[in-house]
Scaffold this motif. Structure first.
Motif, PDB file in Angstrom:
ATOM      1  N   PRO A  55       0.894  -1.296  -0.015  1.00  0.00           N
ATOM      2  CA  PRO A  55      -0.129  -0.030  -0.030  1.00  0.00           C
ATOM      3  C   PRO A  55       0.944   1.115   0.137  1.00  0.00           C
ATOM      4  CG  PRO A  55      -0.133  -0.902   2.309  1.00  0.00           C
ATOM      5  CD  PRO A  55       0.958  -1.856   1.335  1.00  0.00           C
ATOM      6  N   THR A  56       0.368   2.277  -0.690  1.00  0.00           N
ATOM      7  CA  THR A  56       1.039   3.557  -0.542  1.00  0.00           C
ATOM      8  C   THR A  56       0.315   4.651   0.410  1.00  0.00           C
ATOM      9  OG1 THR A  56      -0.222   4.278  -2.385  1.00  0.00           O
ATOM     10  CG2 THR A  56       1.995   3.313  -3.048  1.00  0.00           C
ATOM     11  N   SER A  57       0.976   5.648   0.784  1.00  0.00           N
ATOM     12  CA  SER A  57       0.197   6.797   1.498  1.00  0.00           C
ATOM     13  C   SER A  57      -0.628   7.469   0.805  1.00  0.00           C
ATOM     14  CB  SER A  57       1.331   7.545   2.139  1.00  0.00           C
ATOM     15  OG  SER A  57       2.080   8.216   0.911  1.00  0.00           O
ATOM     16  N   ASP A  58      -0.802   7.297  -0.630  1.00  0.00           N
ATOM     17  CA  ASP A  58      -1.924   7.931  -1.325  1.00  0.00           C
ATOM     18  C   ASP A  58      -3.055   7.310  -1.519  1.00  0.00           C
ATOM     19  OD1 ASP A  58      -0.433   6.529  -3.128  1.00  0.00           O
ATOM     20  OD2 ASP A  58      -0.352   8.249  -4.755  1.00  0.00           O
ATOM     21  N   GLY A  59      -3.266   6.209  -0.755  1.00  0.00           N
ATOM     22  CA  GLY A  59      -4.407   5.233  -0.934  1.00  0.00           C
ATOM     23  C   GLY A  59      -4.417   4.290  -2.224  1.00  0.00           C
ATOM     24  N   LYS A  60      -3.052   4.186  -2.587  1.00  0.00           N
ATOM     25  CA  LYS A  60      -2.978   3.106  -3.947  1.00  0.00           C
ATOM     26  C   LYS A  60      -2.059   2.024  -3.458  1.00  0.00           C
ATOM     27  CE  LYS A  60      -3.600   6.953  -7.291  1.00  0.00           C
ATOM     28  NZ  LYS A  60      -3.333   7.212  -8.587  1.00  0.00           N
ATOM     29  N   CYS A  61      -2.048   1.121  -4.249  1.00  0.00           N
ATOM     30  CA  CYS A  61      -1.172  -0.233  -4.193  1.00  0.00           C
ATOM     31  C   CYS A  61      -0.399  -0.314  -5.408  1.00  0.00           C
ATOM     32  CB  CYS A  61      -2.341  -1.279  -4.155  1.00  0.00           C
ATOM     33  SG  CYS A  61      -3.410  -1.438  -2.942  1.00  0.00           S
ATOM     34  N   VAL A  62       0.881  -0.710  -4.975  1.00  0.00           N
ATOM     35  CA  VAL A  62       1.952  -1.147  -5.991  1.00  0.00           C
ATOM     36  C   VAL A  62       1.877  -2.516  -6.054  1.00  0.00           C
ATOM     37  CG1 VAL A  62       4.332  -1.003  -6.420  1.00  0.00           C
ATOM     38  CG2 VAL A  62       3.214   1.135  -5.509  1.00  0.00           C
ATOM     39  N   VAL A  63       1.501  -3.152  -7.134  1.00  0.00           N
ATOM     40  CA  VAL A  63       1.427  -4.557  -7.243  1.00  0.00           C
ATOM     41  C   VAL A  63       2.496  -4.974  -8.492  1.00  0.00           C
ATOM     42  CG1 VAL A  63      -0.091  -6.527  -8.095  1.00  0.00           C
ATOM     43  CG2 VAL A  63      -1.045  -4.291  -6.899  1.00  0.00           C
ATOM     44  N   THR A  64       3.139  -6.008  -7.901  1.00  0.00           N
ATOM     45  CA  THR A  64       4.308  -6.636  -8.824  1.00  0.00           C
ATOM     46  C   THR A  64       3.938  -8.177  -9.211  1.00  0.00           C
ATOM     47  OG1 THR A  64       5.992  -5.033  -8.037  1.00  0.00           O
ATOM     48  CG2 THR A  64       6.782  -6.950  -9.416  1.00  0.00           C
ATOM     49  N   VAL A  65       3.810  -8.109 -10.537  1.00  0.00           N
ATOM     50  CA  VAL A  65       3.431  -9.773 -10.860  1.00  0.00           C
ATOM     51  C   VAL A  65       4.630 -10.249 -11.951  1.00  0.00           C
ATOM     52  CG1 VAL A  65       0.966  -9.470 -10.711  1.00  0.00           C
ATOM     53  CG2 VAL A  65       2.059  -8.922 -12.836  1.00  0.00           C
ATOM     54  N   LEU A  66       4.746 -11.402 -11.953  1.00  0.00           N
ATOM     55  CA  LEU A  66       5.659 -12.175 -12.902  1.00  0.00           C
ATOM     56  C   LEU A  66       4.763 -12.739 -13.992  1.00  0.00           C
ATOM     57  CD1 LEU A  66       8.218 -13.857 -10.724  1.00  0.00           C
ATOM     58  CD2 LEU A  66       8.601 -11.920 -11.866  1.00  0.00           C
ATOM     59  N   ILE A  67       4.952 -12.474 -15.130  1.00  0.00           N
ATOM     60  CA  ILE A  67       4.107 -12.755 -16.358  1.00  0.00           C
ATOM     61  C   ILE A  67       5.125 -13.873 -17.285  1.00  0.00           C
ATOM     62  CG2 ILE A  67       2.890 -12.011 -18.428  1.00  0.00           C
ATOM     63  CD1 ILE A  67       2.580  -9.427 -17.200  1.00  0.00           C
ATOM     64  N   PRO A  68       4.435 -14.984 -17.347  1.00  0.00           N
ATOM     65  CA  PRO A  68       5.177 -15.947 -18.042  1.00  0.00           C
ATOM     66  C   PRO A  68       5.565 -15.645 -19.272  1.00  0.00           C
ATOM     67  CG  PRO A  68       2.995 -16.842 -17.054  1.00  0.00           C
ATOM     68  CD  PRO A  68       3.073 -15.456 -16.876  1.00  0.00           C
ATOM     69  N   GLY A  69       6.664 -16.143 -19.843  1.00  0.00           N
ATOM     70  CA  GLY A  69       7.084 -15.623 -21.068  1.00  0.00           C
ATOM     71  C   GLY A  69       7.002 -17.047 -21.950  1.00  0.00           C
ATOM     72  N   ASN A  70       7.313 -16.930 -23.305  1.00  0.00           N
ATOM     73  CA  ASN A  70       7.503 -17.959 -24.074  1.00  0.00           C
ATOM     74  C   ASN A  70       8.493 -19.100 -24.129  1.00  0.00           C
ATOM     75  OD1 ASN A  70       4.850 -17.267 -24.980  1.00  0.00           O
ATOM     76  ND2 ASN A  70       5.655 -16.035 -26.798  1.00  0.00           N
ATOM     77  N   GLY A  71       8.600 -19.765 -22.924  1.00  0.00           N
ATOM     78  CA  GLY A  71       9.578 -20.452 -22.795  1.00  0.00           C
ATOM     79  C   GLY A  71      10.904 -19.947 -22.118  1.00  0.00           C
ATOM     80  N   GLY A  72      10.846 -18.405 -22.136  1.00  0.00           N
ATOM     81  CA  GLY A  72      12.018 -17.662 -21.566  1.00  0.00           C
ATOM     82  C   GLY A  72      11.606 -17.122 -20.147  1.00  0.00           C
ATOM     83  N   ARG A  73      12.541 -16.182 -19.648  1.00  0.00           N
ATOM     84  CA  ARG A  73      12.477 -15.521 -18.578  1.00  0.00           C
ATOM     85  C   ARG A  73      10.929 -15.095 -18.400  1.00  0.00           C
ATOM     86  NH1 ARG A  73      17.356 -12.158 -16.130  1.00  0.00           N
ATOM     87  NH2 ARG A  73      15.894 -12.054 -14.435  1.00  0.00           N
ATOM     88  N   PRO A  74      10.354 -14.941 -17.006  1.00  0.00           N
ATOM     89  CA  PRO A  74       9.061 -14.266 -17.083  1.00  0.00           C
ATOM     90  C   PRO A  74       9.244 -12.641 -16.889  1.00  0.00           C
ATOM     91  CG  PRO A  74       9.415 -15.396 -14.918  1.00  0.00           C
ATOM     92  CD  PRO A  74      10.509 -15.633 -15.971  1.00  0.00           C
TER      93      PRO A  74
END
Length: 83
Positions: A55-74
């Motif tokens: 959560p941030t102080s301004d009422g937002k959320c910082v969300v980090t995701v890993l998106i799968p790649g095509n056989g490579g690194r996400p």
């Protein structure tokens, strides 16, 4: 026996003093919401795997995701979304 008299006298003498003042710092807690809904939304929209959420102080959320790649690194994707 004299040690009991000394202890009783000390206890009686200290009984007249007020307890020491203790200052406790104020704690501010934001209970308006959390980031669980925002994180679930980002995961659902991207098809990624949740890495972190803050959560941030301004009422937002910082969300980090890993998106799968095509056989490579996400791919790492970080977005700011409202709570």
């Amino acid at each position: 026996m004299s040690s009991q008299v000394i202890i009783a006298a000390l206890a009686a003498g200290l009984a007249g003093f007020p307890p020491p003042a203790v200052t406790v710092p104020a704690v501010i807690v934001s209970a308006a919401g959390d980031c669980s809904v925002a994180a679930a939304q980002v995961v659902a929209e991207t098809g990624g795997e949740l890495l972190s959420v803050q959560p941030t102080s301004d009422g937002k959320c910082v969300v980090t995701v890993l998106i799968p790649g095509n056989g490579g690194r996400p791919k790492k994707l970080t977005v700011r979304v409202p709570m």
